[in-house]
Structure formats: structure tokens, C-alpha cells
Design a protein around this motif. Structure first.
Motif, PDB file in Angstrom:
ATOM      1  N   LYS A   1      28.237  18.384 -10.691  1.00 45.93           N
ATOM      2  CA  LYS A   1      27.521  18.970 -11.809  1.00 45.93           C
ATOM      3  C   LYS A   1      28.546  19.867 -12.913  1.00 45.93           C
ATOM      4  O   LYS A   1      28.943  19.714 -13.739  1.00 45.93           O
TER       5      LYS A   1
ATOM      6  N   ILE B   1      25.486  17.655  -5.880  1.00 42.46           N
ATOM      7  CA  ILE B   1      25.003  16.977  -6.671  1.00 42.46           C
ATOM      8  C   ILE B   1      23.835  16.851  -4.573  1.00 42.46           C
ATOM      9  O   ILE B   1      23.320  16.129  -4.347  1.00 42.46           O
ATOM     10  N   SER B   2      24.956  15.998  -3.810  1.00 45.56           N
ATOM     11  CA  SER B   2      24.994  15.269  -2.909  1.00 45.56           C
ATOM     12  C   SER B   2      25.351  16.051  -1.404  1.00 45.56           C
ATOM     13  O   SER B   2      26.484  16.826  -1.326  1.00 45.56           O
TER      14      SER B   2
ATOM     15  N   GLY C   1      25.335  14.272   1.274  1.00 47.50           N
ATOM     16  CA  GLY C   1      26.136  13.609   2.058  1.00 47.50           C
ATOM     17  C   GLY C   1      24.980  11.932   2.294  1.00 47.50           C
ATOM     18  O   GLY C   1      24.609  11.934   1.199  1.00 47.50           O
TER      19      GLY C   1
ATOM     20  N   THR D   1      22.453   9.687   3.768  1.00 49.83           N
ATOM     21  CA  THR D   1      21.589   9.583   4.777  1.00 49.83           C
ATOM     22  C   THR D   1      21.742   9.587   5.851  1.00 49.83           C
ATOM     23  O   THR D   1      20.772   9.209   7.207  1.00 49.83           O
TER      24      THR D   1
ATOM     25  N   SER E   1      22.274  22.553 -10.183  1.00 52.78           N
ATOM     26  CA  SER E   1      22.390  21.155  -9.515  1.00 52.78           C
ATOM     27  C   SER E   1      21.375  21.286  -8.796  1.00 52.78           C
ATOM     28  O   SER E   1      20.810  22.325  -8.221  1.00 52.78           O
TER      29      SER E   1
ATOM     30  N   VAL F   1      18.937   8.179  -3.028  1.00 53.11           N
ATOM     31  CA  VAL F   1      18.570   8.722  -2.041  1.00 53.11           C
ATOM     32  C   VAL F   1      18.083   6.903  -1.482  1.00 53.11           C
ATOM     33  O   VAL F   1      18.975   5.926   0.015  1.00 53.11           O
TER      34      VAL F   1
ATOM     35  N   GLU G   1      22.432   8.695  -0.590  1.00 54.24           N
ATOM     36  CA  GLU G   1      23.017   9.752  -0.661  1.00 54.24           C
ATOM     37  C   GLU G   1      21.525  10.726  -0.008  1.00 54.24           C
ATOM     38  O   GLU G   1      20.450  10.548  -0.533  1.00 54.24           O
ATOM     39  N   LYS G   2      22.278  11.515   0.071  1.00 49.93           N
ATOM     40  CA  LYS G   2      21.349  12.756   1.156  1.00 49.93           C
ATOM     41  C   LYS G   2      21.068  14.021   0.033  1.00 49.93           C
ATOM     42  O   LYS G   2      21.883  14.846  -0.247  1.00 49.93           O
ATOM     43  N   ILE G   3      20.766  14.149  -1.052  1.00 49.33           N
ATOM     44  CA  ILE G   3      20.326  15.044  -1.943  1.00 49.33           C
ATOM     45  C   ILE G   3      19.829  15.678  -1.703  1.00 49.33           C
ATOM     46  O   ILE G   3      20.219  17.163  -2.272  1.00 49.33           O
TER      47      ILE G   3
ATOM     48  N   ASN H   1      18.091  19.540   1.112  1.00 55.33           N
ATOM     49  CA  ASN H   1      17.849  19.673   2.390  1.00 55.33           C
ATOM     50  C   ASN H   1      16.482  20.433   2.765  1.00 55.33           C
ATOM     51  O   ASN H   1      15.582  19.606   3.243  1.00 55.33           O
TER      52      ASN H   1
ATOM     53  N   ARG I   1       9.103   9.287   1.385  1.00 57.33           N
ATOM     54  CA  ARG I   1      10.716   9.052   1.823  1.00 57.33           C
ATOM     55  C   ARG I   1      12.209  10.168   1.854  1.00 57.33           C
ATOM     56  O   ARG I   1      12.868   9.777   3.458  1.00 57.33           O
TER      57      ARG I   1
ATOM     58  N   THR J   1      11.713  12.508   4.094  1.00 58.11           N
ATOM     59  CA  THR J   1      11.324  13.268   5.083  1.00 58.11           C
ATOM     60  C   THR J   1      11.747  12.172   5.772  1.00 58.11           C
ATOM     61  O   THR J   1      12.697  12.286   6.692  1.00 58.11           O
ATOM     62  N   LEU J   2      11.362  10.726   5.872  1.00 60.96           N
ATOM     63  CA  LEU J   2      12.013   9.468   6.833  1.00 60.96           C
ATOM     64  C   LEU J   2      13.449   9.686   6.576  1.00 60.96           C
ATOM     65  O   LEU J   2      14.466   9.598   7.725  1.00 60.96           O
ATOM     66  N   GLU J   3      14.159  10.215   5.484  1.00 61.38           N
ATOM     67  CA  GLU J   3      15.379  10.215   5.883  1.00 61.38           C
ATOM     68  C   GLU J   3      16.057  11.095   6.508  1.00 61.38           C
ATOM     69  O   GLU J   3      17.211  11.422   5.311  1.00 61.38           O
TER      70      GLU J   3
ATOM     71  N   MET K   1      15.253  15.240   5.196  1.00 59.75           N
ATOM     72  CA  MET K   1      15.125  15.803   3.903  1.00 59.75           C
ATOM     73  C   MET K   1      13.680  16.612   4.538  1.00 59.75           C
ATOM     74  O   MET K   1      12.970  16.011   5.024  1.00 59.75           O
TER      75      MET K   1
ATOM     76  N   ARG L   1      24.091  25.411  -7.483  1.00 60.74           N
ATOM     77  CA  ARG L   1      23.282  24.603  -6.471  1.00 60.74           C
ATOM     78  C   ARG L   1      21.847  25.474  -6.404  1.00 60.74           C
ATOM     79  O   ARG L   1      21.915  26.641  -6.589  1.00 60.74           O
TER      80      ARG L   1
ATOM     81  N   ASP M   1      16.986  24.045  -1.570  1.00 53.92           N
ATOM     82  CA  ASP M   1      17.664  23.806  -3.101  1.00 53.92           C
ATOM     83  C   ASP M   1      17.386  22.393  -3.615  1.00 53.92           C
ATOM     84  O   ASP M   1      18.489  21.682  -4.115  1.00 53.92           O
TER      85      ASP M   1
END
Lengths: 575, 122, 418
Positions: free
Chosen positions: A555, A562-563, A565, A567, C135, C147, C152-154, C156, C173, C175-177, C179, C223, C249
Motif C-alpha cells: 500500500k 496487502i496479501s 500469499g 489461498t 493496509s 479471495v 489471495e490470502k488477505i 490471518n 469464505r 474461514t474456509l480459505e 483465515m 499493516r 491484521d
């Protein structure tokens, strides 16, 4: 003078018994001691301010039980600039540093500008209302006043050279009390004929209604300065920086000055998080940290007391309500936190409301507070019917004020190879063109003591900005898209920004490949959705441009992830 | 007595379920699917999930999928683990089965979009 | 300059249905979509539960919208993607529309316009979240894009603000992925989303829901590293002294949708403060002749099935021969959150379709329609909730609406029913 100091000590002892010691040390008044509240420290220091502006108050009073936050620096640690020699090292990439860099590049010199943040204009220069002041509020005798009018008049040419949007939107200060007319008339005449603010005039209620139909009906007359203008403060800073780079200046981002080695009144070596730099001359344009830099250089003769202010930005549709810079005034002494400020029609046609003014010991406290917004709105709602529901965002900046509330623009007093451009607060954006020229003069003087300085014959004052397709006529817009179809792909729907403009921003001479960097240069995410739609698209464009995964796009700063990594990272089977 | 919300359709009927000896009495359902849901939910709650799978195509890094039918709720994360290991390396279409009889549960992983077909022209 | 009967702006569920509707009335139709692909927001709504009304099936977002895309394509309707409308001028009963695409600045002349631009999300600043600017703060739709479309894993550890359906669905969503969702916070005293989503998105995954709580502040220089949560009173004002810091985060905001009305506003069309979309008559025509609004650009629907339905109606109506801008407004009782259409056109009419939401939860209520003081219709509703939109077809027994008719629609809660 000694009697004066004794008097001051007496006064301070009466108000704050046993807390503070005052000393006169060369041309500075140094306060030491321990106090419980920051407000009291400010008050004590202000009590010591002298009429003679050459004598500065230096605050060494400790705030009890509080550890002042350290300067934030980038997590990057390397040796990129280690061993770098240069003729001039400019510390700070705000409007002061950037304008000095550009003006200095008119000479054949090796110039390095260091900025601790990930971009230029990240602090006060990126966090203000962008007003190009007419200078009508300043009286003779200050450096602010010395530079303001001359600088104001230079903006048309400057912004044309740097290809930066600039509009003389004009400024109206409204008065609701008819009885004030004679006083304000006298004030205006003094400003016009003594201070040289030659555009000043008084205008009637009827004329105000013509100019600004949406101002409060209670306004009886106004002080009008048609030469007041609006510019994008970070846009101008970046443009100065880019033009400087074109003319040979090197700009080192994420590079913070941590200490200096001074020997025999000369700065020998400057330590940064990216290596040791060996400059001939140092220019201190470090904003709120200018006093810290002065101290490192063994040349501390002024203090900065940070003062934060918050501005709100209103939706484009509110921008249609007011077309200039407006405020209302009474003659009542106003010591509230919302002193000053107003409603500014920005160069991008939004409205900006604010700022307030709150003393803080935290130089980088950019957190916004709800009460600031509420206070500023309740004040300026007296000028026009602005609504909080039109707010699209808000931001806080911190002013780098000295206790004398004036600029410090001079060569070092104790240290011989430094020039200070400090205490720069409002109207510092306006005065930058003239101030930078003076700083350059001082720098060349110092350099000329031991070497000949030649003009840079190749200096080119022209910088080409990124085309603004939204405001182009359709024929020209069409031609540009024919040449580059990316200009026809709209990424930011609120501000109508194309992929081509975003790629241009990424391609600039000063490479800043962050979401906020792109946002500052071409505005995706500045609109009403605040990037909800376009941020993933901009991130993707950056990742493709740089050929990096999205997890490496930032950012702003190095850790603004931002991400984290993918999924589905641990894939080992293929269907 | 147990209370529950039927999740079969957006009506979200509020159900009261009474279990007496061999009979299950369901009240509050607007349609017969509500009764089936309640009985299933009491004996063995079943769910379905949707997610994405990775592809080899840079332009379309993931495509959406669904599980063909409901399966025991407690196996959701086991099924997700299987889904996370799939990688599509051809231009899959809506309805394509990417994995059959996942974990012996009698469910398939099915593609729910033609995005690859639309975007990738090989 | 190219000419069309109808220009549809927006290629999501509303716009596709509108184009299909107009084409089936033998119209020459052009559809412009600003994104790369048709489908609108449903492209990223990969969860299921769509289409129960339209198709009597439980479809995922892409499955639902791709059915419309297929029908749309089979009708050979002209369309362009990555095409963005920049200017609309009205001239002699026609609309001259300029748009940009990779081809350049293009212009078309059309008789009717259908605005199907969908809605956008409220942001952190619009609900007065203060603090720093790190961010890790995403609107739910933005998070969904990262996602579901980009994989992307945005985050944790995530906090979700807002218990609307999007917030609830994102909780599942994420949770399933992989996070961790620490909780869903809702400023209102009641959940905003459908009950079934509370069950299948939160309860199934043991994600706590905190009602009457909101996020007031974010922390973190780079962040996000924490948020401040406060309890709120019944007017949703934070209660001093209830501050609690939650380390996380990621903050996902699902705090409301607003119809996108840039184009409608630029045309000077009047907006309803209740729906935040334009006023329309029972043809879905705005105050401007031959300009129709449908889908979430008109008002935010909870089911896409209704979005498509409104598109189809607007599309058909855009091909009408005789258009009158004369209409009568409807007097609405206070218990409505809103009702659309807000006006009824002056014309021969047998029936009109209305969509509404109640202002508060009601166990039972009667909806009364009166014309010139005479009750012409009454319908009983059970369990009205603001998040759940209702639909009613009103039969006008007099067979026409005249300009002097006074139409009232009332919602009366029956407090005897507990």
C-alpha cells in the motif's frame, strides 16, 4: 538581555514554580526542567518568545513520564548509498526539499536528496489543503510575509513549467457584523499598500452572492483576494522532484538520516539506514524533524513544536457548492482548537474542510479523531451548509511550527556547512518557489567559498505530467486512445482513471510502485468508493508491471502488506 | 424440543422440532423441504460448500467450484483440504468434474464458471 | 453515429435481463459493460443460494449470471466490454451517449437509456472509523475480489464489521480459505443478514456475532494490527468506557450498499433519500423521459432474482411506444423503510408490482392500499424484517390511474400478535 532572562525566569517561576530554568546561550533561549503536561511546556516556551526573531526558543523541557516516540524509519537496511559523496545532501522530500532540489539542479552539482518515507510528500506536504495563499493574513516583519506575495505570483509560470494543475479560485473571508467594515477596510488598505498584497479588496454582500451563491445569508461583506489558488500539494512536490531528477538530482527514498559526525564546525559524515554519506553541504528540510537534524549537526538553535490538524474531503458533488476558498471571521480572539481553516475548493474540484490545530508531542501522530471533524464542521457550517454525510475521507497532518511561528531560513550558526529551511508551516507550500531560490543562493555562497560553481547549461525547467484524460476534450482524448488503447480502459470508475494513466505513473522517473504512490500521482481510489472497486485492479497492474506476486505489492511502506500469499499455496497435484 | 432455522432457501423458516419416540414433529416450515431439513439436521447435519481451485493460467489464477451435493458437516475441512490440492491445467468449463467421489463421500468437485473458456484462447 | 432503440449501461444481472427484455420486444439494443467480462458483481459471488425464484434451483453466482449471459449471447445483442460511459446529452428526444473503450471515444444515439450500474459499498470513512491509515482494511466486496477472483490470502486474523449477508458470507469464505475470523460485529441490535446465513455462515463455524458493537478505531502504521471495538446505544452511538482492543491484521467492512448514481445524478434525476436511488414510476422510468433504472442502481435488493426481474421489466418498458412522464406519487406510512416504485404512471393499468422493506421487525402487519381514501387492497404479512425485501402486486380495480388520484399505501403493525 541578561535582565530580560532574569525577568523571564521570574515570570516562569510564578506560573510554574520550580519547574523550569531559562538560559541565554549565544542567540538562543534554552528552557530546561521537567513538567507534567505538554500544554504547559508549550505555554512556558511561548512566554519566552522574543520580539527579535533572531533569538529562538529552544525547548529542552522533559515531559514527565512520557517517552517521546522515535522517528519512524523504513524497515529497509542496506548499503545502497554507503560511501556516497555529494556536493549537496538535501534532507527531506517534502515541498521544501523537492523545490530546493529542482532549483539547485540549475547548477552543475552532485545533489542527493534523502527522504525517509517510501515517497515524496508523505508528511506535511501531502497532508494539507493545497491553498496557494494570498498572504493577506500576514503583517510585515516575518519571513512568511517576505516570501508569500512574490511566491504566489510565480505559480502560473511554475505550474505551467511543471505541468501541474493550478487554479486561481480566489479567497473570500466573510464578515457577519456590518460594524466591522471600517476596521476591515483599514486592515485591507494596510495589507494592500504597505504589505504589497495588491489584489486585496472588500466586496459587498451582493457581490459575494454572485461569486458564491451558497454562502451563509448572514455574511454582510467580505475581504476578497482573487489571486488565492488551489494546487495539489503532493502533485506539486512530486513534480518538483521529477523535474529535479530530470536535471540530474538523485532521490533516495526509504532513506533516513540517523546521525552525523561533526568535526571542527563541519559535518563530515551522515549516517543513514542505507549507508554513510559524505556531503559537502547539508540542507535541512526535514519538516517536523528539522530540530532533530539541527541537533545532530550540532547547530540546534530553534525547536519544533508539532501541531496537528485534520481536514475532511467531500464528494465531488459537494464541490459544486463552493468554487473558491471561503471562511468567516469575527474579531473575537479565538483560542479554540479550530482556529483558522476554512472551506477550500480543491484543484480536483472536491471540497476540503479544515483544518483544526492541536498541539502534540508526537511528530508523526497522523491518527484522525472524530471530535476534530465535528468541531471543524460546526465551525464552518456557519459559512456554508456543508454536510458530514458528504465526507469521503479525512486525513491528519502535523505542522512543523517553531515557537516564533515563523520560518527559519538561514545558514548554520555554529556549523558551517549546513543551510536550514525549517519551521515551514502554512503558507510553506505557497512560499516554496521563493524560499527555495533563497536557500539555493545560500548554498551556492557556501560552496563558492572553496570551489567554483557552474551553471547547468542543460537545465530544463519543463516537466511533462501524466495526461489527464477525464478533463481533455473528446477529440484529443480519442487521439490519445488511438495511440495507446490502455488510455481507453477505465480502472477507477469514480475518478475515471485509465489503465494507461496508471502505467504512466508507474513509469515515472521517480519510481514509486505502491498503491498509494499511484493514487497520489493519478488518483485511482481518491473518489467516493475509496478504492473498493479499483484497489485490487491497481494492485494487479502493479504486480504485472513489476512482475512480482500480489503478496509483494505494498500500500505504501515496506510492511504495508496487502496479501499474505495464495489461498491455495501448497498445491502438489495436477488434474 | 429444538428450535432451528431452515437453510434450504432464503425464507429461512423458523422451525420447532419435537422428537417423540419414533416420530419427529416439525412446525413452522412453509414447504416440505423444511421437514426434511429438520430431520436431517437432527440425525446428521449435512452441508455443501463452494470455493475456488488454482489454475495454471496467470490471467485467471483461480476458478470457482462447488461440491455436487451435501455431505456431512464435520467433513467440511477435510473436503477443503482436497479442494486446496487441485490445480486445473486445461480450459475447464462450467459443469466439468475436477475430482470424483471425494474422500469416498460420493461427492464431486464441479466447476461453476466458464471464465477460463471466455478468457483463455489456446 | 450509430443508433439504437435502447442502450443498457451495465452488464450485470440487471443489465443483462434488461437487454434481453428489450431485445425480445424487437428492440435494437446495445449493452455497455465497464469491466472486462459480463456478469457484474456475481462474478465474484461464488457462494450458492442464487436463483431459487428464477430457476427454482440453488446456483452459485457465476452459474446464475452465466445462464443470463448465454441467453444474452444467443440473442445476438450488440455489446462492448471495457466500455465506460463518460457523457450523456439529451437532444430532440434522443440521448447522445459518449463512452470510452480501447477503440477510442465512441458515440451512439439512443431513444431509451437503461441504467443498471449496480451499487457500491460504504467505506470506513463514511462510518467514522478513525485512527491511522494502515493496509488491511477492506470492504467486503474488495476482499471478495482478492479471495475469490485472485485467490489471495488477505489476512490471518480478521474482524468483520456488519452482519449483512455479504459480511456473513465473507466470514465463511475467509474461514474456509484458512483465515481466522475472530468475530462479526454489528452496530444494530438485530442482525442485518438473512437468518439462514447466520446459521450456515457463523454458527456452523463457531464464529461469534456481537450485536450493538462497532469498530471505532484502527491501529497500525503499516499493516493493521488492532481495532478498537465499542458498544453502542440504541441510536448506534458509541458508549464511553466500553472500549476494547482486538488484535487482528484484517478488518472487513460490510456496512451497507448504496446505489451507484453518478450517471443518474449527472442527468439531474431526482433521488429518493430512503433508497438513495432515483424515483421511478411503475414502468421503472425515472423523472426523465425514457430513462429507466433497474437492479441495485434503483435500490439495494437482497435477492438477485428480483434484480433480474426488475431488469426484464425495465427492458420491456424501454420499448414502449407512448411514454408519459406524468405520474402520481404514493403517500407512504412511516413504517416503511422504503417502497419502489415510488410513483405510479398516469395510464390505463391493471396491476403494478411493488417492492418494499419494513422499517423494523414486525411479527404481523397489514399492508393497505387506498385510492382516494377507498381501500382497494389489504394483505397480511408475517415476520417482516428490514433485511428481507417483500414484493406485492397491486391490482388497480379502476383500471387506470389519473393525475388527480391520491394513492396511499400503509403498513400497520398488528401488535396483538406475539
Amino acid at each position: 538581555m541578561e535582565k530580560k532572562i532574569a525577568d523571564l525566569q521570574k515570570k516562569l517561576d510564578q506560573k510554574y514554580p520550580g519547574c523550569i530554568q531559562v538560559e541565554l546561550d549565544q542567540s538562543r533561549i534554552v528552557l530546561t526542567g521537567v513538567m507534567n503536561s505538554w500544554e504547559d511546556i508549550i505555554d512556558a516556551c511561548k512566554m519566552c518568545v522574543q520580539k527579535d526573531k533572531n533569538i529562538h526558543v529552544v525547548n529542552h523541557i522533559e515531559l514527565k513520564g512520557v517517552k517521546k516516540p522515535q522517528m519512524r524509519i523504513s524497515s529497509i537496511q542496506d548499503t545502497k548509498y554507503d560511501g556516497r559523496h555529494c556536493d549537496v545532501l538535501i534532507i527531506g522530500g517534502g515541498i521544501s526539499g523537492a523545490s530546493i532540489a529542482r532549483e539547485l539542479s540549475r547548477y552543475k552539482l552532485d545533489i542527493l536528496l534523502v527522504e525517509k518515507e517510501s515517497d515524496l510528500a508523505m508528511q506535511a506536504s501531502g497532508r494539507n489543503d493545497g491553498e496557494i495563499h494570498p498572504g493577506v493574513d500576514l503583517n510585515k516583519g516575518s519571513l512568511k510575509q517576505k516570501y508569500v506575495v512574490k511566491s504566489n505570483r510565480s505559480f502560473d509560470q511554475l505550474c505551467q513549467e511543471l505541468d501541474v494543475p493550478f487554479k486561481r479560485v480566489g479567497q473570500i473571508v466573510g464578515f457577519k457584523d456590518k460594524k466591522l467594515y471600517p476596521i476591515i477596510w483599514a486592515y485591507a488598505m494596510q495589507r494592500k499598500y504597505i504589505c504589497g498584497v495588491d489584489d486585496t479588496c472588500l466586496i459587498s454582500r451582493k457581490k459575494i452572492k454572485e461569486l458564491e451563491p451558497n454562502l451563509s445569508d448572514d455574511i454582510q461583506f467580505g475581504l476578497y483576494n482573487p489571486m488565492a489558488g488551489s494546487v495539489s500539494p503532493y502533485g506539486l512536490t512530486i513534480a518538483y522532484g521529477e523535474n529535479a531528477i530530470q536535471n540530474g538530482v538523485e532521490i533516495a527514498l526509504n532513506t533516513a538520516v540517523l546521525s552525523m559526525e561533526v568535526n571542527n564546525h563541519k559535518i563530515i559524515r551522515v549516517t543513514t539506514n542505507r549507508g554513510m554519506i559524505y556531503p559537502d553541504i547539508v540542507i535541512n528540510a526535514a519538516g517536523v524533524f528539522a530540530d532533530d537534524i539541527a541537533k545532530m549537526a550540532d547547530d540546534e538553535f530553534f525547536s519544533i513544536h508539532p501541531r496537528k490538524g485534520t481536514d475532511s474531503i467531500l464528494d465531488l458533488k459537494a464541490g459544486k457548492m463552493i468554487s473558491s476558498i471561503v471562511s468567516t471571521k469575527t474579531l473575537k480572539k479565538d483560542n479554540s482548537h479550530s482556529k483558522g481553516g476554512g472551506i477550500v475548493h480543491t484543484v480536483h474540484d472536491n471540497l476540503l474542510i479544515g483544518p483544526d490545530a492541536i498541539e502534540t508531542y508526537e511528530k508523526e501522530n497522523f491518527a484522525t479523531e472524530r471530535k476534530s471533524i465535528d468541531q471543524v464542521f460546526s465551525k464552518h457550517q456557519k459559512t456554508s451548509n456543508i454536510r458530514q454525510s458528504d465526507i469521503i475521507t479525512y486525513f491528519t497532518g502535523v505542522r512543523a511550527a517553531t515557537f516564533e511561528e515563523d520560518f527559519v531560513i538561514e545558514k548554520g550558526r555554529n556549523t558551517k556547512n549546513i543551510v536550514h529551511c525549517a519551521g515551514i508551516q502554512s503558507p510553506g507550500l505557497t512560499t516554496a518557489p521563493a524560499v527555495s531560490k533563497d536557500v539555493v543562493k545560500m548554498t551556492i555562497d557556501l560552496l563558492s567559498e572553496h570551489k567554483t560553481v557552474e551553471k547547468n547549461e542543460l537545465f530544463n525547467p519543463i516537466r511533462k505530467g501524466i495526461p489527464d484524460l477525464k478533463h481533455m476534450d473528446l477529440k484529443k482524448r480519442n487521439e490519445l486512445i488511438q495511440k495507446n488503447p490502455d488510455y481507453g480502459i477505465i480502472i477507477c470508475r469514480c475518478e475515471e482513471i485509465s489503465k494507461g494513466e496508471i502505467l504512466d505513473a508507474l513509469n515515472s522517473v521517480l519510481e514509486v510502485t505502491t498503491i498509494d504512490g499511484v493514487k497520489k500521482r493519478v488518483r485511482p481510489g481518491m473518489g467516493r468508493c475509496q478504492g473498493g472497486f479499483c484497489m485490487p485492479l491497481v494492485a494487479k497492474i502493479i504486480s504485472e508491471y513489476k512482475n512480482i506476486p500480489l503478496s509483494e505489492v505494498r500500500k505504501s511502506g515496506a510492511d504495508s502488506i496487502i496479501s499474505y500469499g495464495k489461498t491455495k499455496e501448497n498445491t502438489d497435484e495436477t488434474i | 424440543m429444538r428450535e432451528m432455522t431452515c437453510i434450504v432457501c432464503p425464507n429461512g423458516c423458523h422451525l420447532t422440532v419435537n422428537e417423540t419416540n419414533d416420530e419427529i414433529l416439525v412446525k413452522g416450515n412453509l414447504c416440505p423441504r423444511g421437514k426434511d431439513f429438520a430431520i436431517q439436521e437432527i440425525h446428521h447435519p449435512m452441508r455443501t460448500i463452494t470455493s475456488t481451485v488454482k489454475t495454471v493460467y496467470k490471467e485467471v489464477p483461480t476458478i470457482p467450484i462447488k461440491v455436487s451435493k451435501e455431505f456431512p458437516k464435520e467433513r467440511i475441512f477435510d473436503v477443503m483440504n482436497q479442494i486446496n490440492h487441485i490445480q486445473v491445467d486445461y480450459v475447464a468449463q462450467q459443469g466439468d468434474v475436477l475430482m470424483e467421489n471425494v474422500l469416498g463421500l460420493g461427492i464431486n468437485i464441479v466447476v461453476t464458471s466458464n471464465i477460463l473458456k471466455e478468457t483463455i484462447h489456446e | 453515429m450509430k443508433q439504437y432503440d435502447t442502450l443498457v449501461i451495465g452488464g450485470g444481472p440487471a443489465g443483462l435481463a434488461a437487454a434481453i427484455g428489450a431485445k425480445k420486444e424487437n428492440g435494437e439494443v446495445l449493452l455497455l459493460e465497464r469491466e472486462q467480462r459480463l456478469g457484474g458483481i456475481l462474478k465474484q459471488c461464488i457462494h450458492d443460494g442464487f436463483g431459487l425464484i428464477q430457476f427454482k434451483e440453488r446456483l452459485s453466482g457465476p452459474e446464475y449470471v452465466e445462464r443470463f449471459i448465454q441467453e444474452f449471447l444467443s440473442l445476438n445483442i450488440d455489446y462492448e466490454t471495457l466500455a465506460f460511459v463518460i457523457k450523456i446529452d439529451k437532444k430532440e428526444g434522443f440521448y447522445h451517449v459518449s463512452y470510452v473503450s480501447k477503440k477510442g471515444v465512441c458515440e451512439v444515439t439512443v431513444r431509451s437509456l437503461i441504467i443498471a450500474t449496480g451499487c457500491r459499498e460504504r467505506t470506513a470513512k463514511q462510518i467514522q472509523i478513525h485512527g491511522t491509515r494502515p493496509s488491511g482494511v477492506f470492504t467486503a466486496g474488495c476482499a471478495q475480489h482478492f479471495v475469490n477472483l485472485l485467490g489471495e490470502k488477505i489476512g490471518n486474523k480478521c474482524v468483520i464489521l456488519g452482519s449483512g449477508d455479504i459480511g456473513l458470507i465473507m466470514a465463511r469464505r475467509l474461514t474456509l480459505e484458512g483465515m481466522k475470523v475472530l468475530g462479526v460485529y454489528e452496530a444494530k441490535a438485530t442482525p442485518s443478514g438473512l437468518t439462514r446465513n447466520l446459521v450456515q455462515c457463523l454458527e456452523d463455524y463457531q464464529i461469534p456475532l456481537y450485536l450493538s458493537h462497532t469498530v471505532t478505531r484502527v491501529f497500525g502504521e503499516e499493516r493493521l494490527n488492532a481495532v478498537e471495538i465499542m458498544q453502542v446505544d440504541e441510536k448506534m452511538r458509541p458508549i464511553e468506557g466500553t472500549q476494547e482492543i482486538v488484535e487482528c491484521d484484517t478488518l472487513i467492512l460490510s456496512v451497507g450498499l448504496i446505489p451507484e448514481n453518478e450517471i443518474t445524478e449527472s442527468l439531474g434525476i431526482a433521488l429518493d433519500l430512503k433508497t438513495k436511488g432515483p424515483y421511478v414510476d411503475d414502468y421503472f422510468m425515472s423523472s426523465l423521459e425514457n430513462v429507466y433504472i433497474c437492479g441495485n442502481a434503483l435500490h439495494v435488493n437482497d435477492l438477485v432474482d428480483y434484480v433480474s426481474e426488475s431488469g426484464l421489466i425495465a427492458g420491456k418498458n424501454s420499448m414502449r411506444q407512448h411514454v408519459s412522464t406524468q405520474s402520481v406519487s404514493i403517500d407512504l406510512s412511516d413504517d416503511f423503510l422504503y417502497l419502489v416504485p415510488q410513483r405510479v404512471s398516469v395510464h390505463d393499468v391493471q396491476e403494478s408490482m411493488f417492492y418494499f422493506r419494513a422499517k423494523k421487525e414486525m411479527k404481523a402487519a397489514d399492508l393497505l392500499v387506498k385510492v382516494n381514501g377507498k381501500e382497494i387492497m389489504k394483505r397480511r404479512y408475517k415476520n417482516l424484517k428490514p433485511p428481507e425485501m417483500e414484493k406485492i402486486k397491486v391490482k388497480w380495480e379502476m383500471g387506470k390511474i389519473s393525475e388527480n388520484d391520491h394513492i396511499e399505501i400503509e403498513l400497520k403493525e398488528d401488535l396483538c400478535v406475539k
